[in-house]
Write an enzyme that holds these catalytic residues in place. Sequence first.
Site, PDB file in Angstrom:
ATOM      1  CB  SER A  63      43.373  21.746  79.697  1.00 40.28           C
ATOM      2  OG  SER A  63      43.340  20.480  78.519  1.00 40.28           O
TER       3      SER A  63
HETATM    4  N1  SAM Z   1      46.214  19.079  75.462  1.00 40.79           N
HETATM    5  C1  SAM Z   1      45.477  20.782  74.916  1.00 40.79           C
HETATM    6  C2  SAM Z   1      45.783  21.611  75.660  1.00 40.79           C
HETATM    7  O1  SAM Z   1      46.747  21.803  75.915  1.00 40.79           O
HETATM    8  O2  SAM Z   1      46.038  22.246  75.189  1.00 40.79           O
HETATM    9  C3  SAM Z   1      43.992  19.892  75.470  1.00 40.79           C
HETATM   10  C4  SAM Z   1      43.361  19.300  74.925  1.00 40.79           C
HETATM   11  S1  SAM Z   1      41.499  19.739  74.285  1.00 40.79           S
HETATM   12  C5  SAM Z   1      40.809  19.581  76.006  1.00 40.79           C
HETATM   13  C6  SAM Z   1      40.873  18.136  73.225  1.00 40.79           C
HETATM   14  C7  SAM Z   1      41.899  18.048  71.860  1.00 40.79           C
HETATM   15  O3  SAM Z   1      41.654  16.410  72.061  1.00 40.79           O
HETATM   16  C8  SAM Z   1      41.468  18.699  71.000  1.00 40.79           C
HETATM   17  O4  SAM Z   1      41.891  19.253  70.364  1.00 40.79           O
HETATM   18  C9  SAM Z   1      40.082  17.658  70.055  1.00 40.79           C
HETATM   19  O5  SAM Z   1      40.625  17.474  68.581  1.00 40.79           O
HETATM   20  C10 SAM Z   1      41.690  16.374  70.605  1.00 40.79           C
HETATM   21  N2  SAM Z   1      41.481  15.164  69.640  1.00 40.79           N
HETATM   22  C11 SAM Z   1      39.828  14.470  70.093  1.00 40.79           C
HETATM   23  N3  SAM Z   1      39.481  12.908  69.604  1.00 40.79           N
HETATM   24  C12 SAM Z   1      40.385  12.436  69.501  1.00 40.79           C
HETATM   25  C13 SAM Z   1      41.317  11.753  68.919  1.00 40.79           C
HETATM   26  N4  SAM Z   1      40.725  10.380  68.214  1.00 40.79           N
HETATM   27  N5  SAM Z   1      42.817  11.706  67.987  1.00 40.79           N
HETATM   28  C14 SAM Z   1      43.667  13.162  68.332  1.00 40.79           C
HETATM   29  N6  SAM Z   1      42.952  14.097  68.811  1.00 40.79           N
HETATM   30  C15 SAM Z   1      41.476  14.257  69.114  1.00 40.79           C
END
Ligand code: SAM
Length: 216
Positions: A63
């Site tokens: 992000s």
């Molecule tokens: N917080 C992260 C960082 O600091 O880099 C950025 C997160 S990224 C925008 C969104 C993340 O949510 C992705 O890695 C994706 O795989 C994860 N994601 C999506 N659906 C999910 C779920 N049901 N459970 C766990 N992770 C999930």
Amino acid sequence: MTSAPSAETKMQFLYALRSKGVTDAAVLEAMESVDRGPFVRGIFAERAYDDTPLPISCGQTISQPSVVGLMTQALQAGPRDTVLEVGTGSGYQAAILSKIARRVYTIDRHARLVREARQVFEALHLANITSLVGDGSFGLPDQAPFDRIIVTAAAEDPPGPLLAQLKPGGIMVVPVGQSDAVQTLIRVRKSDTGLDYDELRPVRFVPLLEGLGKDT
Ligand code: SAM
């Protein structure tokens, strides 16, 4: 690992955070102390200190730093808190939280992302983070309840199991809305009598998906 940023790069990074509204001293201190460089790999590493989201493995994104700062600020976590993050991604958000909270649990549906984030946590000696692979929409019943929950992927509504795993007095920050539109970052406060919702700002996140991801 990338080399540490110059003093000037760091100053510009912190200036960008402040100018976008990140004013909480503990959050700024955490973001000053954790370099974003190690969380960004390959050709994008040289842009690690730009205030922009960047691609990471598995087609996901780290992000934008100012959004990480604003979400962390909205979470109002403190040194006694146990925090659950859904959406480990690069691990950067969890690393920032680890400087503010007592313990951080972070979960992602992609095993590869969790593996890569763990390597960075170990290299940076961030020992109060536990990272797990799973569908975070269901939270972590074994570790619940949590003082704070942060979701870093967009849900159509705040997931019920996460609301159930929030302590009374707890706060959850989550982007809500359709995945192909601008979403709204909301803050949910749980009291003994119910849930209060605040709309904070428009945001754009990848969707919260069901089940485990295929690693790419
Ligand atoms: N917080 C992260 C960082 O600091 O880099 C950025 C997160 S990224 C925008 C969104 C993340 O949510 C992705 O890695 C994706 O795989 C994860 N994601 C999506 N659906 C999910 C779920 N049901 N459970 C766990 N992770 C999930």
